[in-house]
Design a protein around this motif. Structure first.
Motif, PDB file in Angstrom:
ATOM      1  N   VAL A   8     -49.425  77.085 -55.947  1.00 22.49           N
ATOM      2  CA  VAL A   8     -49.838  78.135 -55.014  1.00 22.49           C
ATOM      3  C   VAL A   8     -49.243  77.776 -53.654  1.00 22.49           C
ATOM      4  CG1 VAL A   8     -51.753  79.316 -53.904  1.00 22.49           C
ATOM      5  CG2 VAL A   8     -51.983  78.545 -56.276  1.00 22.49           C
ATOM      6  N   VAL A   9     -48.456  78.688 -53.100  1.00 18.75           N
ATOM      7  CA  VAL A   9     -47.774  78.453 -51.827  1.00 18.75           C
ATOM      8  C   VAL A   9     -48.162  79.550 -50.849  1.00 18.75           C
ATOM      9  CG1 VAL A   9     -45.539  78.099 -50.705  1.00 18.75           C
ATOM     10  CG2 VAL A   9     -45.832  77.479 -53.126  1.00 18.75           C
ATOM     11  N   GLN A  10     -48.571  79.154 -49.656  1.00 21.52           N
ATOM     12  CA  GLN A  10     -48.932  80.126 -48.618  1.00 21.52           C
ATOM     13  C   GLN A  10     -48.266  79.751 -47.299  1.00 21.52           C
ATOM     14  OE1 GLN A  10     -53.132  80.608 -47.990  1.00 21.52           O
ATOM     15  NE2 GLN A  10     -52.895  82.334 -46.597  1.00 21.52           N
ATOM     16  N   ASP A  11     -47.506  80.683 -46.750  1.00 21.62           N
ATOM     17  CA  ASP A  11     -46.894  80.563 -45.419  1.00 21.62           C
ATOM     18  C   ASP A  11     -45.951  79.369 -45.305  1.00 21.62           C
ATOM     19  OD1 ASP A  11     -48.207  82.824 -44.515  1.00 21.62           O
ATOM     20  OD2 ASP A  11     -49.961  81.689 -43.849  1.00 21.62           O
ATOM     21  N   PHE A  12     -45.271  79.045 -46.388  1.00 16.69           N
ATOM     22  CA  PHE A  12     -44.285  77.969 -46.377  1.00 16.69           C
ATOM     23  C   PHE A  12     -42.897  78.582 -46.297  1.00 16.69           C
ATOM     24  CE2 PHE A  12     -41.522  74.747 -48.322  1.00 16.69           C
ATOM     25  CZ  PHE A  12     -41.923  73.601 -47.658  1.00 16.69           C
ATOM     26  N   ARG A  13     -42.208  78.337 -45.195  1.00 12.50           N
ATOM     27  CA  ARG A  13     -40.896  78.941 -44.932  1.00 12.50           C
ATOM     28  C   ARG A  13     -41.008  80.470 -45.054  1.00 12.50           C
ATOM     29  NH1 ARG A  13     -37.110  74.877 -46.516  1.00 12.50           N
ATOM     30  NH2 ARG A  13     -37.870  72.905 -45.659  1.00 12.50           N
ATOM     31  N   ASN A  14     -40.248  81.082 -45.951  1.00 14.68           N
ATOM     32  CA  ASN A  14     -40.292  82.552 -46.052  1.00 14.68           C
ATOM     33  C   ASN A  14     -41.236  83.021 -47.164  1.00 14.68           C
ATOM     34  OD1 ASN A  14     -38.750  81.892 -48.339  1.00 14.68           O
ATOM     35  ND2 ASN A  14     -37.529  83.771 -48.201  1.00 14.68           N
ATOM     36  N   ILE A  15     -42.037  82.110 -47.709  1.00 12.74           N
ATOM     37  CA  ILE A  15     -42.960  82.469 -48.789  1.00 12.74           C
ATOM     38  C   ILE A  15     -44.331  82.774 -48.189  1.00 12.74           C
ATOM     39  CG2 ILE A  15     -44.007  81.744 -50.960  1.00 12.74           C
ATOM     40  CD1 ILE A  15     -41.682  79.763 -51.296  1.00 12.74           C
ATOM     41  N   ALA A  16     -44.720  84.053 -48.169  1.00  7.46           N
ATOM     42  CA  ALA A  16     -46.014  84.445 -47.598  1.00  7.46           C
ATOM     43  C   ALA A  16     -47.155  83.976 -48.495  1.00  7.46           C
ATOM     44  CB  ALA A  16     -46.077  85.958 -47.407  1.00  7.46           C
ATOM     45  N   PHE A  17     -47.101  84.360 -49.741  1.00  3.63           N
ATOM     46  CA  PHE A  17     -48.099  83.883 -50.710  1.00  3.63           C
ATOM     47  C   PHE A  17     -47.516  84.041 -52.099  1.00  3.63           C
ATOM     48  CE2 PHE A  17     -51.538  84.277 -53.752  1.00  3.63           C
ATOM     49  CZ  PHE A  17     -52.339  83.187 -53.409  1.00  3.63           C
ATOM     50  N   GLN A  18     -47.628  82.979 -52.887  1.00  5.32           N
ATOM     51  CA  GLN A  18     -47.089  83.029 -54.237  1.00  5.32           C
ATOM     52  C   GLN A  18     -47.881  82.098 -55.137  1.00  5.32           C
ATOM     53  OE1 GLN A  18     -43.912  85.033 -54.652  1.00  5.32           O
ATOM     54  NE2 GLN A  18     -45.122  85.190 -56.519  1.00  5.32           N
ATOM     55  N   GLU A  19     -48.227  82.578 -56.318  1.00  7.95           N
ATOM     56  CA  GLU A  19     -48.881  81.767 -57.343  1.00  7.95           C
ATOM     57  C   GLU A  19     -48.064  81.884 -58.612  1.00  7.95           C
ATOM     58  OE1 GLU A  19     -53.198  81.344 -59.639  1.00  7.95           O
ATOM     59  OE2 GLU A  19     -53.021  82.555 -57.815  1.00  7.95           O
ATOM     60  N   LEU A  20     -47.582  80.738 -59.112  1.00  6.05           N
ATOM     61  CA  LEU A  20     -46.670  80.755 -60.246  1.00  6.05           C
ATOM     62  C   LEU A  20     -47.079  79.716 -61.276  1.00  6.05           C
ATOM     63  CD1 LEU A  20     -43.312  80.830 -58.240  1.00  6.05           C
ATOM     64  CD2 LEU A  20     -44.334  82.759 -59.459  1.00  6.05           C
ATOM     65  N   SER A  21     -46.892  80.060 -62.549  1.00  5.47           N
ATOM     66  CA  SER A  21     -47.100  79.121 -63.651  1.00  5.47           C
ATOM     67  C   SER A  21     -45.741  78.761 -64.233  1.00  5.47           C
ATOM     68  CB  SER A  21     -47.990  79.739 -64.726  1.00  5.47           C
ATOM     69  OG  SER A  21     -49.276  80.001 -64.218  1.00  5.47           O
ATOM     70  N   PHE A  22     -45.590  77.482 -64.653  1.00  4.89           N
ATOM     71  CA  PHE A  22     -44.281  76.986 -65.050  1.00  4.89           C
ATOM     72  C   PHE A  22     -44.261  76.487 -66.491  1.00  4.89           C
ATOM     73  CE2 PHE A  22     -44.339  75.984 -60.381  1.00  4.89           C
ATOM     74  CZ  PHE A  22     -43.420  76.946 -60.018  1.00  4.89           C
ATOM     75  N   SER A  23     -43.052  76.428 -67.032  1.00  2.00           N
ATOM     76  CA  SER A  23     -42.827  75.793 -68.311  1.00  2.00           C
ATOM     77  C   SER A  23     -42.873  74.273 -68.121  1.00  2.00           C
ATOM     78  CB  SER A  23     -41.450  76.184 -68.867  1.00  2.00           C
ATOM     79  OG  SER A  23     -41.042  75.300 -69.900  1.00  2.00           O
ATOM     80  N   PRO A  24     -43.374  73.522 -69.095  1.00  5.93           N
ATOM     81  CA  PRO A  24     -43.350  72.062 -68.986  1.00  5.93           C
ATOM     82  C   PRO A  24     -41.961  71.481 -69.209  1.00  5.93           C
ATOM     83  CG  PRO A  24     -44.244  72.711 -71.098  1.00  5.93           C
ATOM     84  CD  PRO A  24     -44.053  73.977 -70.315  1.00  5.93           C
ATOM     85  N   ASN A  25     -41.008  72.353 -69.558  1.00  5.84           N
ATOM     86  CA  ASN A  25     -39.667  71.881 -69.865  1.00  5.84           C
ATOM     87  C   ASN A  25     -38.676  72.290 -68.770  1.00  5.84           C
ATOM     88  OD1 ASN A  25     -37.591  70.693 -71.255  1.00  5.84           O
ATOM     89  ND2 ASN A  25     -37.399  72.303 -72.793  1.00  5.84           N
TER      90      ASN A  25
END
Length: 365
Positions: A8-25
């Motif tokens: 979960v990223v908020q107000d980091f550089r040009n990312i206002a708000f983002q929640e992402l799930s990733f592959s373990p690979n």
């Protein structure tokens, strides 16, 4: 090995708000330049190192118009349990929380989530001053050895106090004796760790460079330090007149450097762009292997625009290494989505794709 399941990223550089799930690979992030691909990888790096992969004050990581940022992640740890980490930076204050419990000493977090990042900014390791190379080595050794991190932090604190005394011009020589002795005690283990690391790094980087380049050139790494000549306390006492005249400390591990060579010549002067890029990728993969051996499991690998300035033969060799055994979770960015998917689809079916535009990331199902 720690695997990043969600961020979960908020107000980091040009990312206002983002929640992402990733592959373990393998995770692939595509998009044009300037859209935020590198920012996402740097947010992942920040969760591990509590600082950016790029040498800039934290305030430059705030999104325009804000006064701070937050990065949080859920990891599957090597014990099989999930753990949540978050970092909040605002108005000069940095707060780190693990599983809802504040961490009183941020330095104790370093090394819990091992990470290696390869980016175009790594060219500074070749083209810039020794400070960049020391920063690189510090980043590796600090993750693997907390006693090294403590020694360097102690040394830097004492060095700043010694330099302040020299700059002010009011030198207390009895106090200077104390500074010199304590600095020497902190410098020696750091020097020995850097020496061991350079010796361990040399054959590994040579092996990776041959895999990438086809073995057409020979690369090497040479560690240079004042402490190779004499113990630091002797050097500081011998240089006191000079230090007093110049008003700063002229000997010590703050002057250490690492010489990168290609066929016996400095690679910064004789290496082509492709050769320098191959060397830097080899350097970071050597770091990855050394950390993997040290931890007993693979760090997270962040590959930011690694295909730039590499010909197709070198790209093929690089991907062959990534596809090999022993690699853990990988994040790859590239402007060319077709090229990236064509390469990754040949490696594994366990991958996730994300499109990027203006700091917004969309998972491609």
């Amino acid at each position: 090995m720690p695997t990043l399941k969600k961020i979960v990223v908020q107000d980091f550089r040009n990312i206002a708000f983002q929640e992402l799930s990733f592959s373990p690979n393998v995770n692939c992030i595509s998009g044009n330049n300037g859209e935020g691909k590198t920012n996402l990888l740097d947010a992942i790096y920040y969760l591990s190192m509590t600082k950016s992969a790029f040498p800039a004050p934290d305030r430059y990581n705030w999104r325009f118009g804000t006064d701070g940022f937050t990065v949080g992640g859920t990891y599957l740890m090597d014990n099989g349990l999930e753990s949540r980490f978050s970092i909040r930076v605002a108005e000069g204050e940095k707060k780190l929380v693990r599983d809802d419990k504040p961490c009183t000493r941020i330095s104790e977090h370093i090394g819990l989530l091992p990470v290696v990042m390869v980016s175009p900014g790594d060219i500074a390791l070749v083209s810039e001053s020794g400070e960049e190379r020391r920063r690189f080595v510090n980043g590796v050794l600090s993750q693997m050895d907390r006693s090294y991190l403590a020694a360097v932090q102690t040394y830097n604190r004492l060095l700043a106090q010694r330099n302040k005394m020299l700059k002010d011009g009011n030198v207390d020589w009895d106090l200077m004796d104390v500074f010199d002795a304590r600095m020497a005690a902190a410098a020696q283990p750091a020097f020995e760790a850097r020496k061991r690391f350079s010796e361990e790094l040399r054959p590994v980087i040579q092996s990776y460079y041959k895999l990438i380049s086809g073995g057409s050139e020979e690369v090497s790494v040479e560690y240079r330090s004042d402490l190779a000549k004499a113990p630091l306390e002797e050097l500081l006492k011998a240089g006191r007149d000079r230090d007093q005249a110049l008003r700063f400390t002229g000997s010590g591990i703050q002057r250490d450097d690492f010489l990168f060579t290609l066929d016996g010549h400095p690679i910064r002067r004789c290496g082509s762009q492709g050769q320098q890029k191959s060397f830097l990728v080899s350097l970071k993969f050597a770091q990855y292997e050394i950390m993997r051996e040290g931890y007993g499991y693979a760090p997270i690998l962040l590959l930011d625009d690694v295909f730039d300035k590499l010909d197709m033969n070198r790209i093929g060799n690089l991907i062959g290494m990534v596809a090999g055994s022993g690699f853990g979770q990988i994040f790859i960015t590239d402007c060319n989505k077709v090229r990236l998917s064509g390469i990754v689809d040949r490696i594994t079916d366990d991958r996730a794709y994300f499109d990027t535009a203006a700091g917004v990331f969309t998972k491609v199902e």
